[in-house]
Design an enzyme around this catalytic site. Structure first.
Site: not given
Ligand code: F0G
Length: 481
Positions: A131-132, A222, A265
Site C-alpha cells: 500500500f502507498t 494489515d 476503515k
Molecule cells: N493499509 C491499508 C491497506 C490502507 O488501505 C490504508 C489506507 C492504510 C494502511 C493507511 O491507513 O489512511 O489510516 O493512515 N487507505 C486509504 C485509502 C487512505 O483511501 O485506501 P491511514
C-alpha cells in the site's frame, strides 16, 4: 445474515434505515471543468462542495451507526488512563485475542512505528502487495519490499475468489534469496487495496503462518480492510461457511504476531492501532507512541473516536453490517461488466475498480491513463474517484518512472453511504464516457512533489481534450446536469 430471495430482479438490500442525511451538490459541467483545472486535475485537490458522489475513498467516511454516535457522548476525556481507552483495549483483546495494544492516530502511523522497530537498512518486507504509505515507511527506513501476490492477483479479470493470496513458493524463494534473518517481517494485507480490494483466504494465511514459524519471521496482518475480507472468507471459502464472523476473525487473528489497522476503515471511525503478542516487541514499539502519537491511552486519537471504534469493531462482527459494501460493489461491478466496460473481477471490497489500461488503451502509461480517466469521470459526472496507477507510484531514485502493474480508477463505496440509484447514476455516466473514451487524452505534471506525489501533485491535460469532451457532453445532454 438475512437471506432474502427476490421474486424478480435481485438487488443489494440495505439492512439499515437512513436517519440523518447530507445534501449533495451537482455542479453544471462548465463549473466542474473549472474546479478540475483549479485542482490540477488531481481528484485529491477537489473541494468536496464541488463533488456530487465522493467515491475517493472509504477512509474516515463510512456511515456511522446511531450506536456509535451515542457512544461518543459518553467518552471519557482524560489525557491519561481514560476509561474509553480501557474499553477499546478490552474490545480488541476480545475480538483478536491479542495481549497488548498501542493506539496511533491512523494506519500509516502504525506503519511508521512498525517500520522504525522492525526495518533496518537492507532488510526486506515480503507482502502480497504494497500500500502507498506502507511502502513509503519501509523504504524510508532503508528497507525493500518484495511483492509476492500470486500471478493471478495481477490479472484484471478472473473468477478466482482470493486474488490477494501470496504465492507460498515465491515466499520460499525470497527467503532463500536474502536469508531468513534479512526478512524483517511478512505482511499480509487483507482486502489487498491497490489490486482492487481483493481478499486473502484463511487457507493462504494459515500456510504462510507455517512458513513464518519455520524460519522464525514475524508475521504481520494489515487489518485495515479486514471487514470486507471476513465477508469474503465467510461467503467464498468452504471452511468458513459454518463459522460466525466472530469465529472467522479469531481464526485469522490467532495466526499473526502483530495486527495493525486503520480505524478510518476498520471500525468505521477515525484512528488506528497495533495489537501485539510478544512483550519484548510491544515494549520496543511502546517507546515510540508518546514520541510520535500521544500518550499511551489515546495515541493521537480523540476519545470520542475511540469510543466510536469500540462500537464499530463490535458491529464489524455483524454480517448484516459488513455485507453492505461487498453487495453494493458487486451490483456496480456486475452492471459495468455486463455492458462490456473493463472492471476488475471478481468484485472485491472497498470499491469498484475501472481498468484504465483497457478503458483508455490509446493512452501511454507515461501520460497517466488512470489519472486521466479519473479526471474525465469527474468532468462528466461530478463523481470523484481515485487514481491507483502510475501516478500513485514513486519514481526510482534516478528519476525514472515506475509504471504500475495496474492502472485503476477506484470508485470507493464507503459502507452504507450511497443508494442504489446513485450507483446506477455512476454506471450510466461511466457507460457514456466509455462510448466517448477516444476523446479522453493524457495528463502531464505541472508540479511534481518528491514523496507521495499523487496527494498534491498538479497536472494539466496534454491537449484540449477536455474542451472536446465537454462539447460532446453538451451535444448529448444539452444544458442538463
Ligand atoms: N493499509 C491499508 C491497506 C490502507 O488501505 C490504508 C489506507 C492504510 C494502511 C493507511 O491507513 O489512511 O489510516 O493512515 N487507505 C486509504 C485509502 C487512505 O483511501 O485506501 P491511514
Amino acid at each position: 445474515m438475512a437471506q432474502v430471495k427476490f421474486f424478480g430482479e435481485a438487488v443489494p438490500l440495505e439492512m439499515h434505515k437512513v436517519r440523518i442525511v447530507q445534501k449533495l451538490n451537482l455542479l453544471p459541467i462548465d463549473q466542474r471543468h473549472k474546479a478540475l483545472s483549479v485542482a490540477g486535475n488531481n481528484t485529491f485537490l477537489l473541494q468536496n462542495a464541488d463533488v456530487f458522489l465522493d467515491m475517493l475513498t472509504d477512509s474516515g467516511v463510512n456511515a456511522m451507526s446511531d450506536q456509535q454516535l451515542a457512544a461518543m457522548m459518553v467518552a471519557d476525556d482524560a489525557y491519561a488512563g481514560s476509561a474509553t481507552y480501557t474499553r477499546l483495549d478490552a474490545k480488541l483483546r476480545e475480538i483478536f485475542g491479542t495481549d497488548y495494544f498501542l493506539p496511533a492516530h491512523q494506519g500509516r502511523a502504525c506503519e511508521h512505528i512498525l517500520a522504525k522497530v522492525l526495518v533496518t537498512p537492507g532488510s526486506v518486507v515480503a507482502m502480497n502487495y504494497h500500500f502507498t504509505t506502507t511502502k513509503a515507511h519501509i523504504t524510508l527506513q532503508g528497507g525493500v519490499i518484495e511483492e509476492l501476490v500470486a500471478d493471478v492477483g495481477l490479472e484484471v479479470n478472473s473468477t478466482l475468489p482470493f486474488k490477494g493470496d501470496i504465492d507460498v513458493a515465491k515466499l520460499e524463494a525470497v527467503i532463500k534469496k536474502y536469508g531468513a534473518d534479512k526478512i524483517a517481517f511478512v505482511r499480509v494485507e487483507s482486502g489487498t487495496n491497490l489490486i482492487g480490494g481483493q481478499p486473502v483466504s484463511l487457507q493462504n494465511m494459515t500456510e504462510l503462518r507455517k512458513v513464518c514459524s519455520h524460519y522464525g519471521i514475524p508475521y504481520v496482518l494489515d487489518a485495515s480492510l479486514l471487514a470486507d475480507n471476513l465477508y469474503f472468507n465467510k461467503t467464498r471459502e468452504d471452511s468458513c461457511k459454518n463459522l460466525s464472523i466472530r469465529e472467522i476473525t479469531r481464526k485469522v487473528a490467532d495466526l499473526f504476531d502483530v495486527i495493525y489497522f486503520s480505524a478510518r476503515k476498520l471500525g468505521c471511525a477515525r484512528g488506528g492501532g497495533i495489537c501485539i503478542r510478544d512483550k519484548e516487541l510491544y515494549l520496543k514499539m511502546r517507546g515510540l507512541v508518546p514520541l510520535y502519537e500521544g500518550f499511551l491511552t489515546y495515541g493521537g486519537m480523540s476519545v470520542r473516536e475511540m469510543e466510536a471504534m469500540v462500537v464499530g469493531l463490535d458491529e464489524t462482527m455483524d454480517e448484516d453490517m459488513i455485507s453492505q459494501g461487498p453487495l453494493f460493489i458487486a451490483a456496480m461491478v456486475n452492471d459495468l461488466d455486463r455492458r462490456g466496460i473493463p472492471v476488475i473481477t471478481p468484485p472485491g471490497g472497498l470499491g469498484c475498480h475501472l481498468d484504465a489500461k483497457r478503458f483508455v488503451d490509446h493512452l501511454p502509461q507515461s501520460q497517466y491513463p488512470a489519472g486521466a480517466l479519473a479526471a474525465a469521470l469527474y468532468l462528466v459526472s461530478g463523481i470523484r474517484g481515485m487514481e491507483r496507477g502510475t501516478l500513485s507510484e514513486q519514481r526510482e531514485p534516478d528519476g525514472r518512472e515506475v509504471f504500475a502493474n495496474m492502472e485503476l480508477v477506484r470508485l470507493a463505496l464507503p459502507r452504507r453511504v450511497f443508494t442504489l440509484s446513485q450507483v446506477k447514476y455512476a454506471v450510466d455516466r461511466i457507460a457514456w464516457l466509455h462510448e466517448n473514451r477516444k476523446l479522453i487524452g493524457g495528463l502531464e505534471f505541472i508540479e511534481e512533489p518528491a514523496i507521495l506525489r499523487f496527494f498534491y501533485g498538479l497536472l494539466k491535460p496534454v491537449s484540449d481534450w477536455q474542451d472536446k469532451l465537454v462539447a460532446k457532453f453538451r451535444a448529448d445532454f444539452g444544458d442538463s446536469l
